[in-house]
Write a protein that holds these residues in place. Structure first.
Motif, PDB file in Angstrom:
ATOM      1  N   ASP A   1      21.468  34.749  -4.881  1.00  0.00           N
ATOM      2  CA  ASP A   1      20.412  34.705  -3.850  1.00  0.00           C
ATOM      3  C   ASP A   1      20.992  34.234  -2.525  1.00  0.00           C
ATOM      4  N   LEU A   2      21.813  33.207  -2.644  1.00  0.00           N
ATOM      5  CA  LEU A   2      22.424  32.623  -1.443  1.00  0.00           C
ATOM      6  C   LEU A   2      23.283  33.667  -0.719  1.00  0.00           C
ATOM      7  N   LYS A   3      23.992  34.425  -1.540  1.00  0.00           N
ATOM      8  CA  LYS A   3      24.860  35.478  -0.996  1.00  0.00           C
ATOM      9  C   LYS A   3      24.027  36.522  -0.239  1.00  0.00           C
ATOM     10  N   ASN A   4      22.895  36.895  -0.841  1.00  0.00           N
ATOM     11  CA  ASN A   4      22.018  37.888  -0.187  1.00  0.00           C
ATOM     12  C   ASN A   4      21.513  37.372   1.148  1.00  0.00           C
ATOM     13  N   GLU A   5      21.119  36.099   1.145  1.00  0.00           N
ATOM     14  CA  GLU A   5      20.609  35.512   2.401  1.00  0.00           C
ATOM     15  C   GLU A   5      21.707  35.373   3.437  1.00  0.00           C
ATOM     16  N   TRP A   6      22.878  35.027   2.951  1.00  0.00           N
ATOM     17  CA  TRP A   6      24.053  34.913   3.839  1.00  0.00           C
ATOM     18  C   TRP A   6      24.314  36.256   4.521  1.00  0.00           C
ATOM     19  N   ASN A   7      24.280  37.301   3.727  1.00  0.00           N
ATOM     20  CA  ASN A   7      24.584  38.624   4.286  1.00  0.00           C
ATOM     21  C   ASN A   7      23.458  39.176   5.154  1.00  0.00           C
ATOM     22  N   ALA A   8      22.229  38.665   4.899  1.00  0.00           N
ATOM     23  CA  ALA A   8      21.106  39.104   5.732  1.00  0.00           C
ATOM     24  C   ALA A   8      21.129  38.410   7.079  1.00  0.00           C
ATOM     25  N   GLU A   9      21.763  37.230   7.103  1.00  0.00           N
ATOM     26  CA  GLU A   9      21.818  36.461   8.357  1.00  0.00           C
ATOM     27  C   GLU A   9      22.702  37.203   9.354  1.00  0.00           C
ATOM     28  N   ASN A  10      22.197  37.335  10.544  1.00  0.00           N
ATOM     29  CA  ASN A  10      22.991  38.025  11.556  1.00  0.00           C
ATOM     30  C   ASN A  10      22.962  37.232  12.864  1.00  0.00           C
ATOM     31  N   PRO A  11      23.825  36.212  12.933  1.00  0.00           N
ATOM     32  CA  PRO A  11      23.800  35.401  14.149  1.00  0.00           C
ATOM     33  C   PRO A  11      24.100  36.252  15.377  1.00  0.00           C
ATOM     34  N   GLU A  12      23.213  36.185  16.324  1.00  0.00           N
ATOM     35  CA  GLU A  12      23.357  37.074  17.487  1.00  0.00           C
ATOM     36  C   GLU A  12      24.402  36.562  18.487  1.00  0.00           C
ATOM     37  N   GLY A  13      23.975  35.735  19.375  1.00  0.00           N
ATOM     38  CA  GLY A  13      24.899  35.205  20.381  1.00  0.00           C
ATOM     39  C   GLY A  13      25.256  36.267  21.397  1.00  0.00           C
ATOM     40  N   ASN A  14      25.902  35.816  22.474  1.00  0.00           N
ATOM     41  CA  ASN A  14      26.261  36.756  23.538  1.00  0.00           C
ATOM     42  C   ASN A  14      27.433  37.634  23.128  1.00  0.00           C
TER      43      ASN A  14
END
Lengths: 167, 201
Positions: B5-18
Motif C-alpha cells: 500500500d505504501l509503495k502505491n501511495e509513494w508512486n502516486a505522490e507527485n511532488p510538483e515544485g518549480n
C-alpha cells in the motif's frame, strides 16, 4: 551545447519527482532539502556526458542521485531530528487523500532515523526496483540486497510504531 | 504495516515544485567530500606558495654567514623541489573528475581511496618539509659554532640531545597527524562510514 542543455533539462524536468523524493528522504529541513536538490542537479549535469543511452534515463538518474545523496554532507555532523510527529493528529476526520499524505509524512519522518544506505534501499524498493536491480545499483550481491532490505523494512516498521503510528 | 500500500501511495505522490532552469546548471561549487577537500587544498596551495616566497627572503632578514647561506639555499631548493612534485600530484587530484554514474559501492570506494591517497600525500609533504627544516637547524648549529644556540648545545649531554631529537620527531608526527585529521579526517571518516554500512552483511 545549448541543445544538450535543453535536452537535459527536458529529461530531468520529466523525472524531477525522483530528486524531490530523494531530498525529502535524505534531508529533514526545507533549506537542507533545497541545498541537496541543487547539488543533485549539479551532479546530474556534470555526469550527463556519461549517459550514453544504453540504459533507461531513470536508471542512470537513480544512480547519480543516490550516489550524490550518499556522500553529501552539508553539515559537519548531520543531526537527525528524532522527534516523532505530533501524536495528537486526528486521523479519523480527515479525508482519504490527507490520510495518504499523512502516511507519507510519517514515512519521511521515520526514514530520517535510518542510515544513508538504508535510505537508499528503501527508496529503490519504493520505486519498484527488484532485488536484482537494487543490488546492481548499490554494487552489492542480490542476496545481500534482499537481506539488507528486509532488515531495513523491519527497522522502519519499528520506528513508525515507536513514533505512535500504525499503517 | 503494509508495504505494498505504501509503495502505491509513494508512486502516486507527485511532488510538483518549480521547473529546473538553466540557472541551476551554472553553479560551479559542488559539495561532495572530495570537492571540500579539493577546495581546502587549493587554499593551502596559496598559503604554501606565500610561505615559499617568504622563505626566499629569510637569508636577507636573518643575515646568514656565507657557509650557512649555501646550506640554506640547498635546503630551500630541495623544499621547492619536493613541494613542486607534491603540488603537481595535488593538481592532478584537483583536476581528476569523478563518475557519479557508477554503482554506489564502486563510486564510494573510489571517493574513499582517492581522498585517502591525497591526504597521505599531504602528510608526506608535511613530514618532508618539517624534517628538512629540522635538518637545516642542525646544520646551522654545527656550522655556526659561535652562535648562542651552538654554545648552549655544547653544554648539554648527548643523551639529552638524543632524547630531544626523538621528542621533536614525535611532536612533528603528532602535529602532522592531528592537523591532517582535523583538516581532512572528518570527510574521510564520514565516507568510510558509508563504505562500512554498504559492506556490512
Amino acid at each position: 551545447m545549448k541543445e544538450t542543455e535543453n535536452i537535459f533539462l527536458t529529461l530531468i524536468n520529466q523525472h524531477r519527482a525522483i530528486i524531490h523524493k530523494i531530498t525529502k528522504m535524505y534531508m529533514n529541513g526545507a533549506e537542507e532539502q533545497r541545498d541537496l536538490f541543487q547539488e543533485i542537479v549539479l551532479q546530474l549535469w556534470k555526469a550527463y556526458p556519461t549517459f550514453r543511452g544504453n540504459s533507461k534515463f531513470t536508471t542512470w538518474m537513480y544512480r547519480v542521485c543516490l550516489n550524490t545523496a550518499l556522500i553529501y554532507f552539508k553539515k559537519d555532523s548531520r543531526k537527525v531530528d528524532k522527534m516523532p510527529l505530533d501524536e495528537n493528529i486526528d486521523i479519523i476526520d480527515v479525508n482519504e487523500s490527507e490520510v495518504k499524505e499523512e502516511k507519507l509524512a510519517y514515512l519521511y519522518a521515520a526514514v530520517q532515523e535510518l542510515n544513508v544506505v538504508e535510505k537508499a534501499l528503501i527508496f529503490l524498493f519504493l520505486e519498484n526496483q527488484s532485488h536484482r536491480e537494487i543490488a546492481e545499483n548499490m554494487g552489492i550481491s542480490e542476496v545481500n540486497a534482499r537481506v539488507k532490505l528486509n532488515r531495513t523494512k523491519e527497522k522502519l516498521q519499528s520506528i513508525i510504531k515507536k513514533n505512535g503510528y500504525e499503517f | 504495516m503494509n508495504f505494498d500500500d505504501l509503495k502505491n501511495e509513494w508512486n502516486a505522490e507527485n511532488p510538483e515544485g518549480n521547473n529546473i532552469s538553466t540557472d541551476m546548471l551554472k553553479i560551479k561549487q559542488a559539495h561532495t567530500p572530495i570537492d571540500k577537500i579539493r577546495a581546502k587544498m587549493k587554499h593551502e596551495f596559496f598559503y604554501q606558495l606565500f610561505f615559499l616566497v617568504f622563505m626566499a627572503f629569510i637569508p636577507y632578514l636573518a643575515g646568514f654567514s656565507t657557509a650557512i647561506n649555501q646550506v640554506y639555499l640547498m635546503t630551500y631548493a630541495i623544499t621547492c623541489g619536493f613541494t613542486a612534485y607534491y603540488f603537481f600530484k595535488f593538481y592532478l587530484f584537483y583536476k581528476n573528475s569523478y563518475d557519479m554514474s557508477m554503482d554506489s559501492r564502486k563510486n564510494i570506494l573510489w571517493f574513499y581511496y582517492e581522498m585517502k591517497l591525497n591526504v597521505e600525500l599531504y602528510k608526506a609533504l608535511t613530514y618532508i618539509v618539517a624534517f628538512i627544516a629540522v635538518g637545516f637547524l642542525f646544520a646551522y648549529l654545527f656550522i655556526e659554532q659561535a652562535s648562542v644556540f651552538a654554545r648552549l648545545l655544547k653544554k648539554l649531554s648527548t643523551a639529552y640531545i638524543l632524547i630531544n631529537c626523538f621528542v621533536t620527531i614525535l611532536v612533528i608526527g603528532a602535529i602532522t597527524e592531528l592537523w591532517a585529521w582535523f583538516y581532512y579526517g572528518k570527510y574521510l571518516k564520514q565516507v568510510k562510514k558509508v563504505v562500512d554500512e554498504l559492506d556490512y552483511e
